[in-house]
Design a protein around this motif. Sequence first.
Motif, PDB file in Angstrom:
ATOM      1  N   ARG A  90      -2.392   2.745   6.194  1.00 21.77           N
ATOM      2  CA  ARG A  90      -2.162   1.762   5.135  1.00 21.77           C
ATOM      3  C   ARG A  90      -3.094   0.565   5.297  1.00 21.77           C
ATOM      4  N   VAL A  91      -3.273   0.106   6.522  1.00 17.94           N
ATOM      5  CA  VAL A  91      -4.169  -1.035   6.745  1.00 17.94           C
ATOM      6  C   VAL A  91      -5.605  -0.633   6.438  1.00 17.94           C
ATOM      7  N   GLN A  92      -5.992   0.577   6.813  1.00 19.69           N
ATOM      8  CA  GLN A  92      -7.338   1.047   6.509  1.00 19.69           C
ATOM      9  C   GLN A  92      -7.574   1.076   4.998  1.00 19.69           C
ATOM     10  N   ALA A  93      -6.596   1.575   4.241  1.00 16.52           N
ATOM     11  CA  ALA A  93      -6.727   1.584   2.777  1.00 16.52           C
ATOM     12  C   ALA A  93      -6.879   0.163   2.254  1.00 16.52           C
ATOM     13  N   TRP A  94      -6.083  -0.757   2.781  1.00 17.89           N
ATOM     14  CA  TRP A  94      -6.151  -2.158   2.344  1.00 17.89           C
ATOM     15  C   TRP A  94      -7.520  -2.761   2.637  1.00 17.89           C
ATOM     16  N   LEU A  95      -8.056  -2.491   3.815  1.00 19.75           N
ATOM     17  CA  LEU A  95      -9.371  -3.032   4.147  1.00 19.75           C
ATOM     18  C   LEU A  95     -10.460  -2.467   3.244  1.00 19.75           C
TER      19      LEU A  95
ATOM     20  N   VAL B 209       0.856  -1.192   0.000  1.00 17.80           N
ATOM     21  CA  VAL B 209       0.000   0.000   0.000  1.00 17.80           C
ATOM     22  C   VAL B 209       0.892   1.242   0.000  1.00 17.80           C
ATOM     23  N   LYS B 210       0.717   2.087  -1.003  1.00 11.35           N
ATOM     24  CA  LYS B 210       1.628   3.202  -1.239  1.00 11.35           C
ATOM     25  C   LYS B 210       1.002   4.534  -0.825  1.00 11.35           C
ATOM     26  N   ALA B 211       1.870   5.539  -0.744  1.00 11.86           N
ATOM     27  CA  ALA B 211       1.445   6.924  -0.523  1.00 11.86           C
ATOM     28  C   ALA B 211       2.044   7.783  -1.623  1.00 11.86           C
TER      29      ALA B 211
ATOM     30  N   GLU C 278      -8.708  10.423   3.668  1.00 12.11           N
ATOM     31  CA  GLU C 278      -9.724   9.879   4.574  1.00 12.11           C
ATOM     32  C   GLU C 278      -9.174   8.742   5.438  1.00 12.11           C
ATOM     33  N   ASP C 279      -8.207   7.999   4.910  1.00  9.47           N
ATOM     34  CA  ASP C 279      -7.605   6.926   5.699  1.00  9.47           C
ATOM     35  C   ASP C 279      -6.901   7.497   6.930  1.00  9.47           C
ATOM     36  N   LEU C 280      -6.236   8.624   6.757  1.00 10.11           N
ATOM     37  CA  LEU C 280      -5.542   9.267   7.870  1.00 10.11           C
ATOM     38  C   LEU C 280      -6.531   9.841   8.877  1.00 10.11           C
TER      39      LEU C 280
END
Length: 346
Positions: free
Chosen positions: A290-295, A237-239, A304-306
């Motif tokens: 990153r985990v939130q984006a993956w989920l 998962v990238k930024a 929004e993930d942050l």
Amino acid sequence: MSMIQGTACAGVDLAHWRSRALAFEREVAKAAVGQARVIRLITLAIFARGHVLLEGDVGVGKTMLLRAVARAIGGAYGRVEGTIDLMPGDLVYHTFLNEEGRPRVEPGPILQHGENISVFFFNEINRARPQVHSLLLRLMAERTINAFNRDVGLPYVQVFADRNQVEKEETFELPAAARDRFFMEIAVQTPRDSATRRMLLFDPRFHDVDTLIAAVAEGVLDHRQLDGVAREIQRQVKASPTLEQYVLDLWDAARYPERCGIRIAGVDMDRLIKGGASPRGMAVLVRAARVQAWLEGRDMMVPEDLREVFQETVAHRIFLNPVYEPRRDDILPELCRRIFERVQVP
């Protein structure tokens, strides 16, 4: 931005693990009704391999929640009650007289399940002395503990703790450095919607905790593989450069809110922050995001993930001037809100 595909990288199929993670959330929700956000935050911590401090009143279901989490993760569940006379050795050893009246020494609550322990819950951690806190912090940092003249590895353990927030007598509050070791602080509150509250009171199945926990599917996740999955999530998962700058701007606002024009009524912003929002704290924010984006099925983070995890990962790492500490529970949520209002979203 693309959706995570079903291909396996480095032996880890993240699409498959995402489906298991969502199934894990559904199973835990069978027992912990009305706690969808709490369950999501715990899932984030599990797949980021971070320890959790739970905040909440007595009787809101924290123990039941963690029993359900442990059953769905797989592995064993351990628990200890914090008391003023608890000593570090009590976590490691259990001494008693056997049937023949001879003294025996057996593994204590941390070691009784051996390497298979996946969830360890320290209930009312602030009732225990600082010496006990120190032992727990080593367990959290190194996943090892010294016992029987050797270091014993507990490679899969994840520590959860809560604090007694009602009584102040005979308690030893965690210092700031100790709270910083917890990946997240998660508030567990009574559900607010009337239908759920009515169900908790009048549906008999919620009055039998053992039966309720037994309804949760066992071993939805494999606790022995979570470390590898967590590493692969962080790798894949990238930024974007723009999002990286956004995180740096949030960091500046958390450390120096007065420079960003943030104002809170009744607060001298020049004196508010004593320290905190460290590199470790902001790195934890990124790991959780990153985990939130993956989920959510993405391989790129978005703002929004942050936002979703900022308060739980960063707020307890912001240390206030002592004059403002008694108002911490009001000031920190307001500060977090104003940080996101002032920092421009990319």
